[in-house]
Design a protein around this motif. Sequence first.
Motif, short mmCIF file in Angstrom:
data_model
loop_
_atom_site.label_atom_id
_atom_site.label_comp_id
_atom_site.label_asym_id
_atom_site.label_seq_id
_atom_site.Cartn_x
_atom_site.Cartn_y
_atom_site.Cartn_z
N TRP A 156 0.83 -1.20 0.00
CA TRP A 156 0.00 0.00 0.00
C TRP A 156 0.87 1.26 0.00
O TRP A 156 0.51 2.27 -0.62
CB TRP A 156 -0.92 0.00 1.21
N VAL A 157 2.01 1.21 0.72
CA VAL A 157 2.93 2.35 0.71
C VAL A 157 3.45 2.58 -0.71
O VAL A 157 3.49 3.72 -1.20
CB VAL A 157 4.12 2.11 1.66
N LEU A 158 3.85 1.50 -1.38
CA LEU A 158 4.33 1.62 -2.76
C LEU A 158 3.25 2.17 -3.68
O LEU A 158 3.51 3.05 -4.51
CB LEU A 158 4.81 0.25 -3.26
N ALA A 177 -5.07 5.81 3.06
CA ALA A 177 -6.18 5.64 3.99
C ALA A 177 -6.36 4.17 4.35
O ALA A 177 -6.76 3.83 5.47
CB ALA A 177 -7.46 6.20 3.38
N SER A 178 -6.08 3.28 3.39
CA SER A 178 -6.21 1.84 3.64
C SER A 178 -5.28 1.38 4.75
O SER A 178 -5.57 0.42 5.47
CB SER A 178 -5.90 1.05 2.37
N ALA A 185 -0.92 1.38 12.80
CA ALA A 185 -0.42 2.36 11.83
C ALA A 185 0.34 3.45 12.58
O ALA A 185 -0.20 4.07 13.49
CB ALA A 185 -1.57 2.95 11.03
N ASP A 186 1.59 3.69 12.19
CA ASP A 186 2.41 4.63 12.94
C ASP A 186 2.23 6.07 12.44
O ASP A 186 1.45 6.35 11.52
CB ASP A 186 3.89 4.23 12.87
N SER A 187 2.98 6.98 13.05
CA SER A 187 2.87 8.39 12.73
C SER A 187 3.27 8.68 11.29
O SER A 187 2.70 9.57 10.64
CB SER A 187 3.74 9.21 13.69
N ALA A 218 -0.15 12.91 17.71
CA ALA A 218 -0.41 12.15 18.94
C ALA A 218 0.46 10.91 19.00
O ALA A 218 0.91 10.50 20.08
CB ALA A 218 -1.88 11.76 19.00
N LEU A 219 0.73 10.30 17.86
CA LEU A 219 1.57 9.10 17.82
C LEU A 219 3.05 9.42 17.96
O LEU A 219 3.81 8.64 18.53
CB LEU A 219 1.32 8.33 16.52
N ASP A 220 3.47 10.57 17.42
CA ASP A 220 4.88 10.97 17.51
C ASP A 220 4.95 12.48 17.34
O ASP A 220 4.90 13.00 16.23
CB ASP A 220 5.71 10.27 16.43
N SER A 221 5.08 13.17 18.46
CA SER A 221 5.09 14.64 18.41
C SER A 221 6.34 15.19 17.73
O SER A 221 6.38 16.37 17.38
CB SER A 221 4.99 15.20 19.83
N ALA A 222 7.37 14.34 17.52
CA ALA A 222 8.60 14.79 16.89
C ALA A 222 8.64 14.51 15.40
O ALA A 222 9.64 14.82 14.74
CB ALA A 222 9.81 14.13 17.57
N ASN A 223 7.57 13.92 14.86
CA ASN A 223 7.53 13.62 13.42
C ASN A 223 7.63 14.93 12.64
O ASN A 223 6.69 15.74 12.66
CB ASN A 223 6.22 12.89 13.09
#
Length: 383
Positions: A156-158, A177-178, A185-187, A218-223
């Motif tokens: 899906w990323v590809l 979205a999938s 699912a990460d940040s 929320a998942l990674d404030s440093a993203n």
Amino acid sequence: MTLWILLASLALTSGAFLFFGFGGRRATLTRRDGSVAILTDQLAEVAADRDRGLISGAEAEGAEIEIKRRLLSVARRTEAAPERRGSGRAIGALLAVAVPAAAVLLYLQIGAPEVAGRPSEEIAAQRAEAAQVAALTAELKARLESDPEGGPTEGWVLLGQTYMNMGRYEDAAGAFASMAEREGADSSVQSRYAEALIAAESGVVTPKARRVIDRAIALDSANPAAVFYLSQAREQEGALVTARALLVERLDSADGFQPWMELFIASANRLGEQTGDAPLDLTRYAPMLGGGREPSAADVAAAQDMAPEDRMAFVESMVEGLAARLEDEPGDLDGWIRLMRAYDVLGRTEDAAEARTRARAAVGALPSDDPRRVPALRALDGK
């Protein structure tokens, strides 16, 4: 010469048609007839492109609907008022001279008969390649959607990234979205999803995109990507001070040089022009770019985690920063020697030779009893 004779013949022939045509019996075709003929030809072209696979069925259908709408509009339009007849032969004589003359002048200005046009084989190959990519993308999507387990995340990323590269941002948003709704699912996935949503709206952060950005934060404030898009959202809300503060805070919390810093600084400075804040400089966050020092252990560690292209950009930035500083401090002998060696490593032989010349000049400016002279000359001679 043959080419010019041919062009002159064509110009004279077209001029004769114009001259005698205007003086004779007026054509019975109206502007309505011409519009209908053009739109009919466009319909045929759309059908031909669809048959050759140059456009999809959906694209062809949309184009056909629009052309048919225009045909109906032309059909309903009342006939325009009769044209003024005036002196037809005078107009024809003017055009018979002006059109060929203008064509010759334009050709002499920009023409290049010795330059060959793009071969039809090359155009066909490019279209075939684009069609192949589109077919492979459609096949990948079909496989992912038919997978009972939902398809691997990497697939899906590809797919999403391929759609982004093709400029099909809505499809990219659908692909991301999938993954974004999956458990775990990460940040990074969320910020990619937000990027596609924003691109699909021509840079506007919609409420839906804002919710996705908030999930990424929320998942990674440093993203960095999530912080950047959050800043963009706050800017569009009119909170310019907050938008800039988000960027500066993330820059201040970075551990060593990062490839995204230049984008953050450019955006922060653009906002700063409106908020009255002083501009930021990249050397504030990456001193090695302007101070000419060797990278610290933290810098080296950060570089090891970079992608090859980012690592090369990191090295190039350090070298260019050192070169810029030495222009202001031409007497820094050690700096010129470091720059010379860096250019040698990068394979920039001409720049290395120039740095070696500048280093020798710096050596010549030293007192005769300066202890740095001998080791510097040995270094310059490669000993």
